[in-house]
Motif scaffolding. Structure first.
Motif, mmCIF file in Angstrom:
data_model
loop_
_atom_site.group_PDB
_atom_site.id
_atom_site.type_symbol
_atom_site.label_atom_id
_atom_site.label_comp_id
_atom_site.label_asym_id
_atom_site.label_seq_id
_atom_site.Cartn_x
_atom_site.Cartn_y
_atom_site.Cartn_z
ATOM 1 N N LYS A 212 28.095 15.272 -96.958
ATOM 2 C CA LYS A 212 28.136 14.458 -95.735
ATOM 3 C C LYS A 212 28.409 13.005 -96.073
ATOM 4 C CE LYS A 212 24.644 17.257 -93.342
ATOM 5 N NZ LYS A 212 25.055 18.454 -93.996
ATOM 6 N N HIS A 213 29.061 12.338 -95.154
ATOM 7 C CA HIS A 213 29.157 10.883 -95.174
ATOM 8 C C HIS A 213 29.199 10.440 -93.717
ATOM 9 C CE1 HIS A 213 33.468 11.888 -94.862
ATOM 10 N NE2 HIS A 213 33.571 10.748 -94.226
ATOM 11 N N ILE A 214 29.049 9.158 -93.523
ATOM 12 C CA ILE A 214 28.955 8.665 -92.154
ATOM 13 C C ILE A 214 30.007 7.603 -91.912
ATOM 14 C CG2 ILE A 214 27.489 7.449 -90.493
ATOM 15 C CD1 ILE A 214 25.073 8.602 -92.038
ATOM 16 N N PHE A 215 30.748 7.778 -90.819
ATOM 17 C CA PHE A 215 31.640 6.729 -90.308
ATOM 18 C C PHE A 215 31.072 6.308 -88.962
ATOM 19 C CE2 PHE A 215 35.036 5.445 -87.418
ATOM 20 C CZ PHE A 215 35.575 4.386 -88.124
ATOM 21 N N VAL A 216 30.902 5.002 -88.774
ATOM 22 C CA VAL A 216 30.395 4.488 -87.506
ATOM 23 C C VAL A 216 31.438 3.541 -86.920
ATOM 24 C CG1 VAL A 216 28.500 3.334 -86.314
ATOM 25 C CG2 VAL A 216 28.038 4.597 -88.434
ATOM 26 N N HIS A 217 31.946 3.905 -85.769
ATOM 27 C CA HIS A 217 32.909 3.042 -85.075
ATOM 28 C C HIS A 217 32.195 1.777 -84.614
ATOM 29 C CE1 HIS A 217 35.748 1.604 -82.066
ATOM 30 N NE2 HIS A 217 36.658 2.369 -82.671
ATOM 31 N N ASN A 218 32.902 0.680 -84.629
ATOM 32 C CA ASN A 218 32.310 -0.607 -84.249
ATOM 33 C C ASN A 218 31.727 -0.616 -82.837
ATOM 34 O OD1 ASN A 218 32.873 -1.679 -86.742
ATOM 35 N ND2 ASN A 218 34.696 -2.781 -86.080
ATOM 36 N N ASP A 219 32.223 0.245 -81.957
ATOM 37 C CA ASP A 219 31.675 0.261 -80.594
ATOM 38 C C ASP A 219 30.308 0.941 -80.504
ATOM 39 O OD1 ASP A 219 32.292 2.985 -80.637
ATOM 40 O OD2 ASP A 219 33.801 2.870 -79.060
ATOM 41 N N LYS A 220 29.797 1.436 -81.642
ATOM 42 C CA LYS A 220 28.454 2.039 -81.689
ATOM 43 C C LYS A 220 27.385 1.002 -82.030
ATOM 44 C CE LYS A 220 30.292 6.093 -81.059
ATOM 45 N NZ LYS A 220 30.373 6.637 -79.738
ATOM 46 N N PHE A 221 27.788 -0.272 -82.081
ATOM 47 C CA PHE A 221 26.873 -1.375 -82.371
ATOM 48 C C PHE A 221 26.851 -2.325 -81.180
ATOM 49 C CE2 PHE A 221 28.506 -0.072 -86.510
ATOM 50 C CZ PHE A 221 27.365 -0.042 -87.305
ATOM 51 N N ASP A 222 25.703 -2.988 -80.986
ATOM 52 C CA ASP A 222 25.653 -4.023 -79.955
ATOM 53 C C ASP A 222 26.098 -5.363 -80.564
ATOM 54 O OD1 ASP A 222 23.444 -5.102 -81.337
ATOM 55 O OD2 ASP A 222 21.982 -4.375 -79.883
ATOM 56 N N GLU A 223 25.997 -6.433 -79.788
ATOM 57 C CA GLU A 223 26.468 -7.743 -80.253
ATOM 58 C C GLU A 223 25.640 -8.291 -81.413
ATOM 59 O OE1 GLU A 223 23.608 -8.073 -76.959
ATOM 60 O OE2 GLU A 223 25.589 -7.167 -76.985
ATOM 61 N N ASP A 224 24.445 -7.740 -81.641
ATOM 62 C CA ASP A 224 23.606 -8.156 -82.777
ATOM 63 C C ASP A 224 23.787 -7.237 -83.989
ATOM 64 O OD1 ASP A 224 22.410 -10.311 -81.401
ATOM 65 O OD2 ASP A 224 21.011 -8.912 -80.420
ATOM 66 N N SER A 225 24.790 -6.379 -83.940
ATOM 67 C CA SER A 225 25.079 -5.408 -85.008
ATOM 68 C C SER A 225 23.998 -4.337 -85.138
ATOM 69 C CB SER A 225 25.294 -6.102 -86.352
ATOM 70 O OG SER A 225 26.402 -6.963 -86.289
#
Length: 180
Positions: A138-151
């Motif tokens: 397994k590895h994880i990719f997180v799209h930037n839209d899965k974060f709020d403005e505070d990361s």
């Protein structure tokens, strides 16, 4: 067991947040695990020039030693232009061959395009295997839209994937350690 996470970028905080969450999940699985985060933003790492490690500054030597002393490694990276950041590649260039022999080394990545979800696998898996790491499935990719403005992560589904990655990495290392 020493589990070291490396935030392999000189900008932003998304990668650092995800690396932190994986280490936190590993500690939850086994409280005896010692964790440490290496945030490349906090170090003055010199460019690899092929000279012996002792010729580099203290920060560069410290990072290399922390990585070599780890039992389990997690590398985090943002995807830039369909590749890994130069700061992380430079760290790899400082390491000796077989640096990860007998160690589990996994990775997470973040990016602004869904097209980048396989970039870390295509870039990092060959590097990790070159250093003789055991890589999790397994590895994880997180799209930037899965974060709020505070990361901060705002997608709860990512947390389950983080737990699965941590579980697999800890389990693999325990199995490796139990075989002489």
């Amino acid at each position: 067991m020493k589990f070291v996470g490396v935030s392999g970028t000189l900008s932003g905080y998304k990668v650092l947040k995800v690396v932190h969450e994986v280490l936190k999940a590993a500690k939850k699985i086994d409280p005896s695990i010692e964790t440490e985060i290496i945030d490349l933003k906090e170090f003055d790492v010199e460019f690899a020039t092929g000279v012996p490690l002792s010729y580099y500054n203290e920060d560069t030597q410290n990072i290399v030693h922390k990585i070599l002393d780890a039992d389990v490694l997690l590398f985090g990276m943002p995807v830039y232009q369909a590749s890994l950041p130069g700061a992380l590649k430079n760290v790899f260039d400082l390491l000796p061959i077989k640096a990860f022999k007998g160690k589990v080394a996994g990775f997470i990545s973040t990016g602004g395009s869904e097209r980048h979800f396989m970039v870390a696998e295509y870039n990092l898996v060959p590097i990790l295997h070159y250093f003789e790491a055991i890589t999790p499935t397994k590895h994880i990719f997180v799209h930037n839209d899965k974060f709020d403005e505070d990361s901060d992560l705002i997608d709860q589904g990512i947390y389950r994937r983080i737990e699965q990655l941590a579980e697999e990495m800890v389990d693999l290392q325990k199995k490796l350690s139990s075989h002489p």
